[in-house]
Design a protein around this motif. Structure first.
Motif, PDB file in Angstrom:
ATOM      1  N   HIS A 209      24.140  -2.427  26.086  1.00 52.20           N
ATOM      2  CA  HIS A 209      25.398  -1.972  25.356  1.00 52.20           C
ATOM      3  C   HIS A 209      26.472  -2.935  25.576  1.00 52.20           C
ATOM      4  O   HIS A 209      26.695  -3.325  26.475  1.00 52.20           O
ATOM      5  N   GLY A 210      27.201  -2.968  24.484  1.00 56.39           N
ATOM      6  CA  GLY A 210      28.338  -4.009  24.595  1.00 56.39           C
ATOM      7  C   GLY A 210      28.017  -5.524  24.601  1.00 56.39           C
ATOM      8  O   GLY A 210      26.953  -5.896  24.297  1.00 56.39           O
ATOM      9  N   PRO A 211      29.261  -6.308  24.690  1.00 51.18           N
ATOM     10  CA  PRO A 211      29.028  -7.811  24.480  1.00 51.18           C
ATOM     11  C   PRO A 211      28.049  -8.574  25.534  1.00 51.18           C
ATOM     12  O   PRO A 211      28.104  -7.883  26.540  1.00 51.18           O
ATOM     13  N   ALA A 212      27.852  -9.667  25.084  1.00 52.01           N
ATOM     14  CA  ALA A 212      27.213 -10.624  26.342  1.00 52.01           C
ATOM     15  C   ALA A 212      28.270 -11.320  27.169  1.00 52.01           C
ATOM     16  O   ALA A 212      29.289 -11.184  27.086  1.00 52.01           O
ATOM     17  N   THR A 213      27.825 -11.465  28.232  1.00 54.14           N
ATOM     18  CA  THR A 213      28.692 -11.955  29.208  1.00 54.14           C
ATOM     19  C   THR A 213      28.029 -13.067  30.321  1.00 54.14           C
ATOM     20  O   THR A 213      27.041 -13.476  29.947  1.00 54.14           O
ATOM     21  N   THR A 214      28.462 -13.369  31.268  1.00 58.93           N
ATOM     22  CA  THR A 214      27.927 -14.383  32.050  1.00 58.93           C
ATOM     23  C   THR A 214      28.104 -13.955  33.593  1.00 58.93           C
ATOM     24  O   THR A 214      28.920 -13.221  33.875  1.00 58.93           O
TER      25      THR A 214
END
Ligand SMILES: [Zn+2]
Ligand SMILES: [Zn+2]
Length: 233
Positions: A209-214
């Motif tokens: 759920h939600g945006p990609a991140t690192t």
């Protein structure tokens, strides 16, 4: 292998066939679940991860890329992640991969689906059971399976080098719920320490759920990772 990400949001996005892996995110269902299509441009083989709803839309995206998909692999068995598996299996003739500890969630699928306003959800047959340490080939791309219980007992993350599809283990700024049946907070903490904090900082995380991140961003800003340490086993 130095694969470069290629997150295509539009049909017109270019594909660099020399270096890219295809990563298409489709956000589906009222629960805004992220289904991912991952493809190997060299062989045009692909895999679908967590098709939660809208099987027709997912199949159309696969056709648009010209991919052949013979595998549907799920991080876990919650209804918002498996809702379209049965229909997509019919459309693609693909095999369904899931960890055996997710059986409890699969069996509850029809009753839970109704609670979320999803009608006629069918329980898909699991063709291949996932296990920690498995490697599944998608064309020439290797997808490694890491068992990460805590959100659910059989939750797994799927690792393509520096691209990690992490289901509901971790989100940008948050982590998966542990108050649902089969969830356990100390267990998800151990999974985060084993499967996320041991990754290189530049690793890209693609949550359910939600945006990609690192990994670097989450180490710095995710309050649920504060005080946790990398753990090798
Ligand atoms: Zn979930
Ligand atoms: Zn979810």
């Amino acid at each position: 292998m130095g694969l470069k990400p290629l997150v295509c949001q539009l049909p017109s996005d270019p594909v660099d066939f020399e270096t890219a892996m295809i990563i298409e995110k489709l956000t589906v269902s009222p629960l805004l679940e992220n289904c991912y299509i991952v493809g190997d441009p060299g062989t045009m083989q692909g895999v679908v991860i967590d098709p939660g709803d809208e099987a027709g839309r997912i199949a159309a995206a696969i056709r648009r890329f010209g991919l052949t998909v013979t595998k549907i692999v799920n991080t876990h068995g919650h209804v918002d992640h498996v809702g379209a598996v049965a229909d997509l299996k019919d459309l693609l003739g693909a095999a369904f991969y899931l960890h055996p500890a997710e059986k409890m969630h699969l069996e509850r699928l029809p009753e839970v689906a109704v609670m979320f306003g999803i009608q006629d959800a069918r329980v898909p047959v699991v063709d291949v059971e996932l296990a920690d340490g498995d490697t599944i080939m998608v064309g020439e791309l290797a997808m490694h399976v890491v068992h990460t219980p805590g959100h659910t007992p059989g939750h797994c993350v799927l690792v393509f080098d520096e691209h990690v599809f992490c289901g509901d283990l971790i989100f940008a700024g948050s982590i998966g719920r542990t108050d649902l049946p089969g969830g356990d907070y100390p267990t998800i903490v151990a999974s985060l320490e084993k499967a996320i904090l041991t990754l290189p900082e530049a690793t890209i995380l693609y949550p359910g759920h939600g945006p990609a991140t690192t990994v670097a961003i989450e180490k710095q800003f995710n309050p649920f990772l504060r005080g946790l340490r990398p753990r090798q086993s």
